[in-house]
Design a protein around this motif. Structure first.
Motif, PDB file in Angstrom:
ATOM      1  N   ILE A   1       0.838  -1.209   0.000  1.00  0.00           N
ATOM      2  CA  ILE A   1       0.000   0.000   0.000  1.00  0.00           C
ATOM      3  C   ILE A   1       0.867   1.252   0.000  1.00  0.00           C
ATOM      4  CG2 ILE A   1      -1.527   1.389   1.476  1.00  0.00           C
ATOM      5  CD1 ILE A   1      -2.961  -1.195   2.262  1.00  0.00           C
ATOM      6  N   LYS A   2       1.913   1.227   0.817  1.00  0.00           N
ATOM      7  CA  LYS A   2       2.799   2.398   0.906  1.00  0.00           C
ATOM      8  C   LYS A   2       3.436   2.679  -0.456  1.00  0.00           C
ATOM      9  CE  LYS A   2       6.624   4.290   3.597  1.00  0.00           C
ATOM     10  NZ  LYS A   2       7.614   4.040   4.658  1.00  0.00           N
ATOM     11  N   LYS A   3       3.773   1.609  -1.159  1.00  0.00           N
ATOM     12  CA  LYS A   3       4.458   1.769  -2.439  1.00  0.00           C
ATOM     13  C   LYS A   3       3.492   2.129  -3.561  1.00  0.00           C
ATOM     14  CE  LYS A   3       7.566  -0.993  -5.298  1.00  0.00           C
ATOM     15  NZ  LYS A   3       8.030  -2.391  -5.470  1.00  0.00           N
ATOM     16  N   ASN A   4       2.261   1.593  -3.509  1.00  0.00           N
ATOM     17  CA  ASN A   4       1.375   1.688  -4.667  1.00  0.00           C
ATOM     18  C   ASN A   4       0.169   2.612  -4.502  1.00  0.00           C
ATOM     19  OD1 ASN A   4       2.387  -0.502  -6.695  1.00  0.00           O
ATOM     20  ND2 ASN A   4       2.459  -1.457  -4.669  1.00  0.00           N
ATOM     21  N   LEU A   5      -0.281   2.850  -3.277  1.00  0.00           N
ATOM     22  CA  LEU A   5      -1.516   3.626  -3.115  1.00  0.00           C
ATOM     23  C   LEU A   5      -1.317   4.941  -2.369  1.00  0.00           C
ATOM     24  CD1 LEU A   5      -4.150   0.879  -2.103  1.00  0.00           C
ATOM     25  CD2 LEU A   5      -3.716   1.820  -4.382  1.00  0.00           C
ATOM     26  N   LEU A   6      -0.429   4.939  -1.404  1.00  0.00           N
ATOM     27  CA  LEU A   6      -0.277   6.088  -0.498  1.00  0.00           C
ATOM     28  C   LEU A   6       0.283   7.282  -1.263  1.00  0.00           C
ATOM     29  CD1 LEU A   6      -0.659   6.803   2.481  1.00  0.00           C
ATOM     30  CD2 LEU A   6       1.601   5.885   2.937  1.00  0.00           C
ATOM     31  N   LYS A   7      -0.439   8.426  -1.167  1.00  0.00           N
ATOM     32  CA  LYS A   7      -0.065   9.578  -1.985  1.00  0.00           C
ATOM     33  C   LYS A   7       0.747  10.615  -1.215  1.00  0.00           C
ATOM     34  CE  LYS A   7      -2.408   8.166  -5.540  1.00  0.00           C
ATOM     35  NZ  LYS A   7      -1.689   7.412  -6.565  1.00  0.00           N
ATOM     36  N   GLU A   8       0.514  10.754   0.080  1.00  0.00           N
ATOM     37  CA  GLU A   8       1.194  11.829   0.804  1.00  0.00           C
ATOM     38  C   GLU A   8       1.388  11.461   2.267  1.00  0.00           C
ATOM     39  OE1 GLU A   8      -1.364  15.266   1.623  1.00  0.00           O
ATOM     40  OE2 GLU A   8      -2.865  14.279   0.374  1.00  0.00           O
ATOM     41  N   ARG A   9       2.287  12.144   2.902  1.00  0.00           N
ATOM     42  CA  ARG A   9       2.564  12.051   4.333  1.00  0.00           C
ATOM     43  C   ARG A   9       2.434  10.605   4.879  1.00  0.00           C
ATOM     44  NH1 ARG A   9      -1.566  16.346   6.483  1.00  0.00           N
ATOM     45  NH2 ARG A   9      -2.713  15.523   4.711  1.00  0.00           N
ATOM     46  N   PRO A  10       3.311   9.707   4.403  1.00  0.00           N
ATOM     47  CA  PRO A  10       3.192   8.293   4.800  1.00  0.00           C
ATOM     48  C   PRO A  10       3.225   8.085   6.309  1.00  0.00           C
ATOM     49  CG  PRO A  10       5.316   8.740   3.743  1.00  0.00           C
ATOM     50  CD  PRO A  10       4.451   9.947   3.517  1.00  0.00           C
ATOM     51  N   GLU A  11       3.897   8.989   7.048  1.00  0.00           N
ATOM     52  CA  GLU A  11       3.995   8.804   8.505  1.00  0.00           C
ATOM     53  C   GLU A  11       2.638   8.937   9.195  1.00  0.00           C
ATOM     54  OE1 GLU A  11       5.044  11.353   6.809  1.00  0.00           O
ATOM     55  OE2 GLU A  11       4.352  13.199   7.784  1.00  0.00           O
ATOM     56  N   LEU A  12       1.662   9.539   8.493  1.00  0.00           N
ATOM     57  CA  LEU A  12       0.331   9.641   9.086  1.00  0.00           C
ATOM     58  C   LEU A  12      -0.467   8.345   8.908  1.00  0.00           C
ATOM     59  CD1 LEU A  12      -0.852  13.265   8.188  1.00  0.00           C
ATOM     60  CD2 LEU A  12       0.388  12.430  10.190  1.00  0.00           C
TER      61      LEU A  12
END
Lengths: 344, 101
Positions: free
Chosen positions: B45-56
């Motif tokens: 998900i982090k690599k393919n879907l997450l668009k911004e501010r992964p730490e949130l």
């Protein structure tokens, strides 16, 4: 590993483990238990007597959405009638969308809705104007503090407008625990002393207030909304990321991972805490400007509005308040509009 | 070799704001040596879907505390959390509890 069977009906698979008891329940049994607990909170605390006209502070967010939904279910048994009161703080791009959510809810639930605006109540001050005024003053992080003081006042005015006898707000156990932690970390013992209990009985002419969800954890509020398919607004206010509350929340959430009951335990600790006599708050008296109940000559809302009008926004919270009393309010300071609003 | 899986991934409670505001995502997880579990779904998900501010959304190898995870409408705490092995046609819902009240 499959989910265990529901500990209540033994028929369906469990859908969650309750944070306090560890009990695993299915969605239907959980929702029934949640509603029964809110009913118990209201009845045992004698929070809403039969015949009460209850103003529900509605923001469109998860807590007030769940509160209004549950109270609507319970209203016939409690013998109370409900009015939704929403506050328009004047926060561009945020509150408009939230108010749209409140309007949808009011229509779906067939409950009367009244919206009161800061701009109308507070001599033209919107929250955006307050934020501009405090920017660069070292007070910009305190937007939520200012807003909290004004919102409390606005909700009181809105409730009076609709003829309410009681006010309920959606504060949940996590909100309470965050507040306790913040008061500790700020050294605000006066607020710690006042903070316990499920609400205030309404001294000095203020309407009685209570928090029927105060014993429900945030997780359970969100899961209740999920299992009941409630539609709520979940964007964060533009000013919230600056707030101290966020740090308290992060800390509690990390503690919750290792001890799921930490939130309820902290609320319990605060309720049982005995403060030294010197830390007991002074008996409240009437604000010299608007007559609302205050622990100082000027109530928080008047202190804040007076400071804003003078171009010197001041905090009326915790240590920031010390030393403010020597300064008299400016001659002719506008009282907030309790007196100016039509009473009906 | 695990076969590809078709999984519904959904975000709610404000978590969708980190995913371009899109709540429902029907995704195909490619076949791989290891079985798919939530731990490596989060990496995907982090690599393919997450668009911004992964730490949130992600902290360490898990979700940020305060984000609820429901697998087929049941709290992941009942299902082994990160170690839950995904099945074809599973649905995984992430709900933030951290946004406004």
């Amino acid at each position: 590993m499959p989910a265990p069977p529901c500990a209540s009906c033994h028929a369906a698979r469990a859908a969650l483990r309750r944070p306090r008891s560890g009990q695993a329940l299915c969605g239907a049994c959980f929702c029934a238990a949640f509603e029964a607990e809110v009913l118990h909170t209201v009845l045992a605390g004698r929070l809403l007597p039969p015949g009460a006209v209850v103003a529900v502070g509605a923001s469109g967010g998860k807590d007030s959405t769940v509160l209004a939904h549950v109270l609507r279910e319970l209203a016939p048994r409690l013998g109370v009638s409900l009015r939704l009161v929403a506050v328009d703080e004047g926060i561009g791009g945020y509150r408009d969308a939230a108010l749209a959510a409140v309007r949808r809810q009011a229509a779906r639930w067939e409950l009367p809705l009244t919206v009161v605006a800061y701009a109308d109540l507070f001599g033209g001050w919107t929250m955006d104007a307050v934020a501009r005024s405090t920017a660069g003053s070292g007070r910009s992080r305190a937007c939520c503090t200012f807003c909290g003081v004004l919102r409390r006042r606005a909700l009181e005015e809105g409730a009076r407008l609709v003829g309410a006898t009681h006010i309920v707000t959606g504060h949940n156990a996590d909100d309470m625990a965050e507040t306790v932690l913040m008061n500790f970390l700020r050294g605000d013992t006066g607020r710690l002393a006042r903070g316990g209990g499920l609400g205030s009985p309404g001294e000095g002419g203020a309407l009685p207030r209570c928090r029927p969800l105060q014993l429900a954890s945030q997780k359970e509020v969100v899961l209740y909304a999920h299992f009941r398919r409630l539609d709520y607004f979940s964007e964060e206010c533009v000013y919230a990321p600056e707030a101290f509350r966020g740090h308290a929340r992060d800390l509690l959430k990390r503690l919750e991972v290792v001890r799921p009951s930490v939130v309820l335990d902290l609320v319990h600790s605060a309720e049982r805490l005995a403060l030294a006599p010197a830390a007991q708050p002074a008996r409240p008296r009437a604000c010299t400007c608007c007559r609302a109940l205050a622990s100082r000559p000027l109530c928080q809302a008047c202190t804040l509005l007076d400071g804003l009008d003078r171009g010197r926004p001041r905090l009326a919270i915790g240590k920031g308040r010390r030393g403010l009393d020597e300064e008299a309010p400016r001659a002719g300071a506008q009282p907030p509009p309790s007196a100016a609003l039509p009473a009906f | 070799m695990a076969a590809p899986l078709s999984v519904e991934v959904e975000f709610g409670g404000g978590a969708e704001l980190l995913f371009d505001g899109v709540k429902k995502h029907q995704v195909i997880l490619p076949g791989q040596e290891e079985p798919w579990d939530i731990r490596n779904l989060l990496v995907w998900i982090k690599k393919n879907l997450l668009k911004e501010r992964p730490e949130l959304f992600i902290q360490g190898d898990s979700v940020r505390p305060g984000i609820l995870v429901l697998i087929n409408d049941a709290d992941w705490e009942l299902l082994g959390e990160l170690d839950y092995q995904l099945q074809d046609q599973d649905s995984v819902l992430f709900i933030s509890t951290l946004h406004g009240g």
